[in-house]
Design an enzyme around this catalytic site. Sequence first.
Site, mmCIF file in Angstrom:
data_model
loop_
_atom_site.group_PDB
_atom_site.id
_atom_site.type_symbol
_atom_site.label_atom_id
_atom_site.label_comp_id
_atom_site.label_asym_id
_atom_site.label_seq_id
_atom_site.Cartn_x
_atom_site.Cartn_y
_atom_site.Cartn_z
ATOM 1 N N LYS A 188 0.839 -1.205 0.000
ATOM 2 C CA LYS A 188 0.000 0.000 0.000
ATOM 3 C C LYS A 188 0.871 1.251 0.000
ATOM 4 O O LYS A 188 0.575 2.219 -0.687
ATOM 5 C CB LYS A 188 -0.952 -0.035 1.202
ATOM 6 C CG LYS A 188 -2.091 -1.038 0.987
ATOM 7 C CD LYS A 188 -2.833 -1.400 2.243
ATOM 8 C CE LYS A 188 -3.794 -2.569 1.930
ATOM 9 N NZ LYS A 188 -4.437 -3.128 3.105
ATOM 10 N N GLN A 204 -5.249 -1.890 9.274
ATOM 11 C CA GLN A 204 -5.022 -3.220 8.707
ATOM 12 C C GLN A 204 -5.610 -4.302 9.626
ATOM 13 O O GLN A 204 -5.294 -4.347 10.816
ATOM 14 C CB GLN A 204 -3.508 -3.439 8.507
ATOM 15 C CG GLN A 204 -3.155 -4.733 7.820
ATOM 16 C CD GLN A 204 -3.643 -4.794 6.376
ATOM 17 O OE1 GLN A 204 -3.438 -3.873 5.592
ATOM 18 N NE2 GLN A 204 -4.298 -5.881 6.019
ATOM 19 N N ASP A 240 -11.867 2.074 3.167
ATOM 20 C CA ASP A 240 -12.129 0.639 3.007
ATOM 21 C C ASP A 240 -13.633 0.384 2.854
ATOM 22 O O ASP A 240 -14.049 -0.716 2.497
ATOM 23 C CB ASP A 240 -11.648 -0.113 4.260
ATOM 24 C CG ASP A 240 -10.304 -0.787 4.053
ATOM 25 O OD1 ASP A 240 -9.967 -1.075 2.898
ATOM 26 O OD2 ASP A 240 -9.618 -1.025 5.061
#
Length: 284
Positions: free
Chosen positions: A52, A96, A119
């Site tokens: 990322k 995460q 997300d």
Amino acid sequence: MAQIIDGKKISAAVKAEVAAGVAALKERGIETGLAVVLVGDDPASRVYVNNKKKACALCGIRSFEYTLPAETKEEELLALVGKLNADPAVNGILVQLPLPPQIDEQKVIAAIAPEKDVDAFTEGNVGRIMIGDYHFLPCTPAGCMTLIDSTGVSVDGKNCVVVGRSNIVGKPMAMLLLHRNGTVTICHSHTKNLAEICSQADILVSAVGKAGFITAPMVKEGAVVIDVGMNRNAEGKLCGDVDFEAVEKKAGFITPVPGGVGPMTIAMLMRNTLTAAKLQNGVE
Ligand code: NDP
């Protein structure tokens, strides 16, 4: 023989588009920033976070990395999320997953400001996907849709089967196919006649997490096969859910693992971060 859907190539094009959008914002004096929070030292999570970071650098997005020890307390993580919510340099926040057991994942996700939830995991953003009025789509299903679109096959009226019903992949994937007028069946571990249902799919998406789960008899001749799975086979090699060698001979289009859905997930995260920066700065 199926045409291979090249996720690497398609994701590179998406990232180039994002880079151009980020550069255009910069010309107006607006920087785009993504905060990535990693708790603990899970090696797979570390790889995802590094990928990322690399994608951010490629797109001109500033990345702010926070690596916290595995014993971090829930309130410490919530305090960090609160700080990032209030920081105007941070347009997107990604925590995460998975988190260590002492931390309630849902509580942490719920603490992320919806406009920074790149997300699309918060309740509000999940609800918006349900009603088809959204700013952000969850990265993996959005990436799968882009891969399906790249084939030129229209979803409208097609039999679509999604195997897996997780909140981050299976359920939103089914919803996106439904929004495109697909006739959608969701399969899971209690499904009866799973092989037969799959074999009728014009578009088959597998998000199970078991190597070799989708075999050739389960695939319709000419189908579009999207393999979300990320598994290790007996030799320790990265592979998907689909028995690629056998299914490739039967499907019309197929994604490889690696090089299919994985790179698309990251490209979509970059796109969502750009969208967040635009929204937060009132840019169309
Ligand atoms: P989950 O474990 O949350 O969900 C797996 C789903 O598969 C569940 O709905 C489960 O059913 C179903 N399932 C398990 N066994 C069977 C079976 N024998 N028959 C039918 N259904 C079954 O996983 P995720 O959705 O998070 O991820 C799925 C896979 O995708 C994993 O390999 C993961 O690593 C990968 N992944 C890849 C990403 C990428 O970017 N490429 C991103 C995210 C995930 P039930 O609900 O009944 O238990």
